[in-house]
Scaffold this motif. Structure first.
Motif, PDB file in Angstrom:
ATOM      1  N   TRP A 106      35.202  27.480  -9.094  1.00 40.19           N
ATOM      2  CA  TRP A 106      34.390  26.472  -8.817  1.00 40.19           C
ATOM      3  C   TRP A 106      34.675  25.439  -7.554  1.00 40.19           C
ATOM      4  CZ3 TRP A 106      29.151  25.966  -8.688  1.00 40.19           C
ATOM      5  CH2 TRP A 106      28.384  24.848  -8.643  1.00 40.19           C
ATOM      6  N   ALA A 107      34.780  26.068  -6.334  1.00 43.06           N
ATOM      7  CA  ALA A 107      35.346  25.318  -5.240  1.00 43.06           C
ATOM      8  C   ALA A 107      35.140  26.342  -4.022  1.00 43.06           C
ATOM      9  CB  ALA A 107      36.997  24.872  -5.453  1.00 43.06           C
ATOM     10  N   ALA A 108      34.460  25.518  -2.976  1.00 42.73           N
ATOM     11  CA  ALA A 108      34.170  26.394  -1.809  1.00 42.73           C
ATOM     12  C   ALA A 108      35.488  26.776  -0.966  1.00 42.73           C
ATOM     13  CB  ALA A 108      33.291  25.632  -0.971  1.00 42.73           C
ATOM     14  N   THR A 109      36.407  27.409  -1.552  1.00 44.58           N
ATOM     15  CA  THR A 109      37.573  27.958  -0.894  1.00 44.58           C
ATOM     16  C   THR A 109      37.439  29.357  -0.912  1.00 44.58           C
ATOM     17  OG1 THR A 109      38.848  27.949  -3.062  1.00 44.58           O
ATOM     18  CG2 THR A 109      38.724  25.929  -1.504  1.00 44.58           C
ATOM     19  N   GLU A 110      38.281  30.090  -0.141  1.00 50.79           N
ATOM     20  CA  GLU A 110      38.442  31.856  -0.206  1.00 50.79           C
ATOM     21  C   GLU A 110      37.186  32.266   0.382  1.00 50.79           C
ATOM     22  OE1 GLU A 110      40.338  32.920  -3.684  1.00 50.79           O
ATOM     23  OE2 GLU A 110      42.260  32.037  -3.125  1.00 50.79           O
TER      24      GLU A 110
ATOM     25  N   GLN B 210      28.419  27.747 -14.054  1.00 48.75           N
ATOM     26  CA  GLN B 210      28.277  26.584 -13.277  1.00 48.75           C
ATOM     27  C   GLN B 210      27.335  26.960 -12.026  1.00 48.75           C
ATOM     28  OE1 GLN B 210      32.304  25.123 -13.059  1.00 48.75           O
ATOM     29  NE2 GLN B 210      31.640  23.392 -12.967  1.00 48.75           N
ATOM     30  N   TYR B 211      27.737  28.157 -11.401  1.00 51.77           N
ATOM     31  CA  TYR B 211      26.686  28.555 -10.189  1.00 51.77           C
ATOM     32  C   TYR B 211      25.470  28.991 -10.737  1.00 51.77           C
ATOM     33  CZ  TYR B 211      30.814  29.398  -7.380  1.00 51.77           C
ATOM     34  OH  TYR B 211      31.688  29.078  -6.304  1.00 51.77           O
ATOM     35  N   LEU B 212      25.291  29.801 -12.093  1.00 49.64           N
ATOM     36  CA  LEU B 212      24.063  29.962 -12.500  1.00 49.64           C
ATOM     37  C   LEU B 212      23.162  28.621 -12.624  1.00 49.64           C
ATOM     38  CD1 LEU B 212      21.910  31.877 -13.396  1.00 49.64           C
ATOM     39  CD2 LEU B 212      23.175  31.742 -15.745  1.00 49.64           C
ATOM     40  N   ARG B 213      23.558  27.594 -13.218  1.00 50.09           N
ATOM     41  CA  ARG B 213      23.070  26.387 -13.533  1.00 50.09           C
ATOM     42  C   ARG B 213      22.506  25.726 -11.903  1.00 50.09           C
ATOM     43  NH1 ARG B 213      23.286  22.283 -17.150  1.00 50.09           N
ATOM     44  NH2 ARG B 213      25.068  23.411 -18.213  1.00 50.09           N
ATOM     45  N   MET B 214      23.350  25.597 -11.053  1.00 52.38           N
ATOM     46  CA  MET B 214      22.768  25.487  -9.803  1.00 52.38           C
ATOM     47  C   MET B 214      21.799  26.100  -9.023  1.00 52.38           C
ATOM     48  SD  MET B 214      25.330  24.564  -6.363  1.00 52.38           S
ATOM     49  CE  MET B 214      25.763  26.326  -6.109  1.00 52.38           C
TER      50      MET B 214
ATOM     51  N   GLU C  65      31.178  19.144   3.924  1.00 55.12           N
ATOM     52  CA  GLU C  65      31.911  20.014   3.093  1.00 55.12           C
ATOM     53  C   GLU C  65      33.207  20.409   3.528  1.00 55.12           C
ATOM     54  OE1 GLU C  65      32.152  24.925   2.822  1.00 55.12           O
ATOM     55  OE2 GLU C  65      30.493  23.887   4.013  1.00 55.12           O
ATOM     56  N   GLU C  66      33.432  20.406   5.082  1.00 57.39           N
ATOM     57  CA  GLU C  66      34.739  20.623   5.506  1.00 57.39           C
ATOM     58  C   GLU C  66      35.463  19.578   4.926  1.00 57.39           C
ATOM     59  OE1 GLU C  66      36.252  23.148   6.814  1.00 57.39           O
ATOM     60  OE2 GLU C  66      34.243  24.331   6.568  1.00 57.39           O
ATOM     61  N   HIS C  67      35.130  18.509   5.140  1.00 59.02           N
ATOM     62  CA  HIS C  67      35.977  16.966   4.752  1.00 59.02           C
ATOM     63  C   HIS C  67      36.336  17.146   3.207  1.00 59.02           C
ATOM     64  CE1 HIS C  67      36.972  12.729   4.999  1.00 59.02           C
ATOM     65  NE2 HIS C  67      36.289  12.633   3.869  1.00 59.02           N
ATOM     66  N   ALA C  68      35.320  17.422   2.426  1.00 55.50           N
ATOM     67  CA  ALA C  68      35.876  17.710   0.991  1.00 55.50           C
ATOM     68  C   ALA C  68      36.738  18.795   0.719  1.00 55.50           C
ATOM     69  CB  ALA C  68      34.525  17.991   0.147  1.00 55.50           C
ATOM     70  N   ARG C  69      36.652  19.715   1.562  1.00 51.71           N
ATOM     71  CA  ARG C  69      37.505  20.826   1.385  1.00 51.71           C
ATOM     72  C   ARG C  69      39.233  20.300   1.697  1.00 51.71           C
ATOM     73  NH1 ARG C  69      36.893  26.335   3.203  1.00 51.71           N
ATOM     74  NH2 ARG C  69      35.286  25.713   4.910  1.00 51.71           N
ATOM     75  N   ARG C  70      39.279  19.392   2.343  1.00 54.32           N
ATOM     76  CA  ARG C  70      40.678  19.016   3.023  1.00 54.32           C
ATOM     77  C   ARG C  70      41.157  18.137   1.933  1.00 54.32           C
ATOM     78  NH1 ARG C  70      37.919  18.438   8.204  1.00 54.32           N
ATOM     79  NH2 ARG C  70      37.736  16.040   7.760  1.00 54.32           N
TER      80      ARG C  70
ATOM     81  N   ALA D 213      32.360  20.484  -2.580  1.00 57.15           N
ATOM     82  CA  ALA D 213      32.115  21.490  -1.185  1.00 57.15           C
ATOM     83  C   ALA D 213      31.056  22.580  -1.657  1.00 57.15           C
ATOM     84  CB  ALA D 213      33.397  21.993  -0.865  1.00 57.15           C
ATOM     85  N   VAL D 214      31.112  22.869  -3.046  1.00 56.63           N
ATOM     86  CA  VAL D 214      30.053  24.219  -3.423  1.00 56.63           C
ATOM     87  C   VAL D 214      28.711  23.558  -3.302  1.00 56.63           C
ATOM     88  CG1 VAL D 214      29.293  25.450  -5.591  1.00 56.63           C
ATOM     89  CG2 VAL D 214      31.817  24.913  -5.302  1.00 56.63           C
TER      90      VAL D 214
END
Length: 591
Positions: free
Chosen positions: A162-166, A197-201, A20-25, A33-34
């Motif tokens: 739709w990104a694991a930021t903030e 998108q979150y609901l789908r997951m 996840e951290e690697h993807a966020r970079r 990352a989500v």
């Protein structure tokens, strides 16, 4: 002592977290990352406690939704009081806040790894603190807190991207923990792409979902429900979904939801109570469905590293191609023309060994005299039409040039692709640093080892040509007898062709010469075959001592020395294995 299953789940959560951290970079991979954070949260917060046999914690309900959807209002309806900080400012809630009954919190949060990177904020604080925190607020509101004796209700940050930021990772951690998702959507933004998108997951993960549509007029409620089911839910994975509505509430209703918003609150509580009728069964379903989701998502979980894997494969192919080029150049420029004079000496020794020993030496000497014209003519012809003198290139310069071409090819490719991927930039920095020196040192070491074993290998192969016969007297005598019989047959045959006369002075030496030439041809063919085998063994020696060790080391170089690619390869190797083992562990505790 740490159980094997605990180590397994810890390693898996760590590997997913690292990816996840690697993807966020890398901005282009941030969307992956989500999934990685959600998957790691499932391992940490649901699956690991279950396979460890820890005391089941209370059920968890995560209230989620887009910005301004009314999450805090729905949280207040669930809790039975105006406890969540409703605020028109989008993104006001920046870290998760749990609401629970004072007597309903036994057993949580207790297990190691709970909520991953989130730490418990010990004192009550505003919900807009933007840090990796979570709060637990205990409420004692009498009978109106009955739901809180069954559920911990989480008021979560907004689904804004739709990104694991903030603060999205904090939301994902709680959603992974949750046994029930309470999905809130307003009438104006019920079909927004990001929350959907979150609901789908969540539905793919098998989470039961209670959809609460908000902020419409009372007259619009039914139509909005029908439209939401048709336009949103119909395109999503099937799951356990209930759809409720909470039309626009007056300030008075918002201030006292227990007394003034009962008509909306009671259906919501009833739906939650239905889901909590059998807490253990719901928890088992959460664990089993979460594990199925992880297993089905194995390829998608590693998708964030696709570009890195492609670059590593390209690097390895480049190095291996250079390795083949090195070996081929050595074969082409040196081995194919190598004389290997030790084998010519071995041929002479072999022919001499075929002469008769003992009394037979007199016969051999006589034949030797008979063949004198043959030897003189052969020597003369050899001098007249022999192959032109070719100056062979010395071996080490060929090897040096082949090695230089190999490393130059790798360096040039790295320079040409420096801006295309981090791996090539890392390679350029390596060549600007000490990589070239390390490679050269490894080459010199391999060259010394090769040269040390080369002469011994060639000598041993050449000696074997005649030593094998020396060790087999029966075979040697058979060959000697065969050669002598051939000589006798050739001479006798020539004599029987006519009467004995002066012409025999020519015919007899000629017949002896023919038989000798035939033996020499056979011997030369055998020796040439051994020469070719020696060349192949010499090529293998070069590969064993020089090209293969350098190729193996250089192919792995990007993923060594503590680089991110070393950690990447560890994660990509362990994740599939861990998922298989974890699935077996979950199968043992779920029906």
């Amino acid at each position: 002592m740490t159980s094997p299953d605990r180590t397994l789940s810890t390693d898996l959560a760590d590997d997913l977290g690292w990816l996840e951290e690697h993807a966020r970079r890398h901005p282009s991979r941030a969307d992956r990352a989500v999934l990685l954070r959600f998957a790691a949260g499932l391992v940490r917060n649901q699956i690991d406690p279950a396979i460890q046999g820890l005391k089941p914690p209370p059920l968890h309900a995560a209230v989620v939704g887009g910005a301004g959807s009314g999450k805090s209002t729905v949280t207040n309806l669930l809790c039975g009081a105006n406890v969540a900080e409703a605020n028109p400012q989008a993104g006001f809630t920046r870290h998760p806040i749990a609401y629970t009954h004072p007597g309903g919190t036994s057993g949580w949060p207790s297990h190691s790894g709970f909520l991953g990177p989130l730490r418990l904020l010990e004192t009550a604080s505003p919900s807009n603190i933007d840090e990796n925190l979570f709060q637990v607020r205990k409420l004692d509101l009498g009978d109106d807190t009955r739901l809180l004796q069954q559920f911990v209700v989480w008021d979560c940050p907004d689904m804004t991207t739709w990104a694991a930021t903030e603060y999205a990772p904090r939301l994902l951690e709680i959603a992974a923990l949750a046994d029930v998702i309470v999905y809130v959507a307003s009438d104006e933004r019920y079909n927004d792409a990001v929350p959907t998108q979150y609901l789908r997951m969540f539905l793919q993960a098998g989470k039961p979902v209670v959809v609460v549509l908000t902020k419409m007029t009372l007259l619009q409620a039914e139509d909005l429900t029908v439209h939401f089911k048709k336009e949103v839910l119909s395109d999503l994975p099937r799951g356990r979904v209930a759809v409720l509505t909470v039309p626009h509430l007056t300030p008075q209703e918002l201030a006292n939801p227990v007394m003034l918003a009962q008509r909306y609150r009671i259906p919501l509580l009833n739906q939650m109570n239905v889901l909590a009728e059998n807490p253990n069964e719901l928890r088992q379903q959460s664990v089993a469905s979460g594990m199925r989701f992880l297993s089905r998502s194995a390829d998608a979980l590693m998708e964030s590293a696709r570009d890195d894997v492609t670059a590593l494969d390209e690097w390895s192919a480049l190095v291996r191609g250079g390795q083949v080029g090195f070996d081929d150049r050595y074969q082409r420029e040196f081995l194919s023309g190598a004389k290997l004079y030790r084998f010519d000496e071995a041929l002479v020794r072999l022919i001499d060994m075929l002469e008769l020993p003992g009394v037979g030496k007199f016969l051999s000497s006589a034949l030797h005299v008979v063949r004198t014209p043959y030897r003189l003519v052969k020597s003369f012809i050899g001098k007249m039409i022999g192959p032109p003198s070719v100056v062979a290139i010395p071996e080490q310069p060929v090897l040096d040039a082949a090695f230089a071409a190999w490393t130059d090819q790798v360096r040039a490719h790295a320079l040409a692709n420096e801006k295309r991927h981090d791996l090539w930039a890392q390679a350029v920095l390596g060549f600007e640093g000490d990589l070239s020196k390390i490679l050269h040192d490894r080459y010199i070491q391999g060259l010394k080892e090769f040269q040390g074993g080369q002469r011994e290998e060639i000598d041993a192969t050449a000696r074997a040509i005649y030593e094998d016969l020396e060790k087999s007297p029966g075979k040697l005598n058979t060959l000697r007898g065969g050669k002598f019989a051939l000589d006798v047959a050739a001479i006798t045959g020539s004599l029987l062709m006519g009467t004995i006369g002066w012409h025999d002075i020519i015919v007899v030496p000629l017949a002896a010469a023919i038989s000798q030439q035939l033996v020499e041809w056979l011997g030369a063919g055998y020796v040439e075959l051994q020469k070719e085998k020696a060349r192949q063994r010499q090529r293998e020696l070069v590969a064993r001592h020089i090209s293969r060790p350098i190729g193996d080391w250089l192919a792995q170089w990007p993923a060594t020395g503590g680089t991110s690619y070393e950690r990447l390869q560890l994660a990509l190797t362990r994740i599939p294995q861990s998922l298989v083992k974890l699935e077996d562990a979950v199968a043992k505790i779920t029906p």
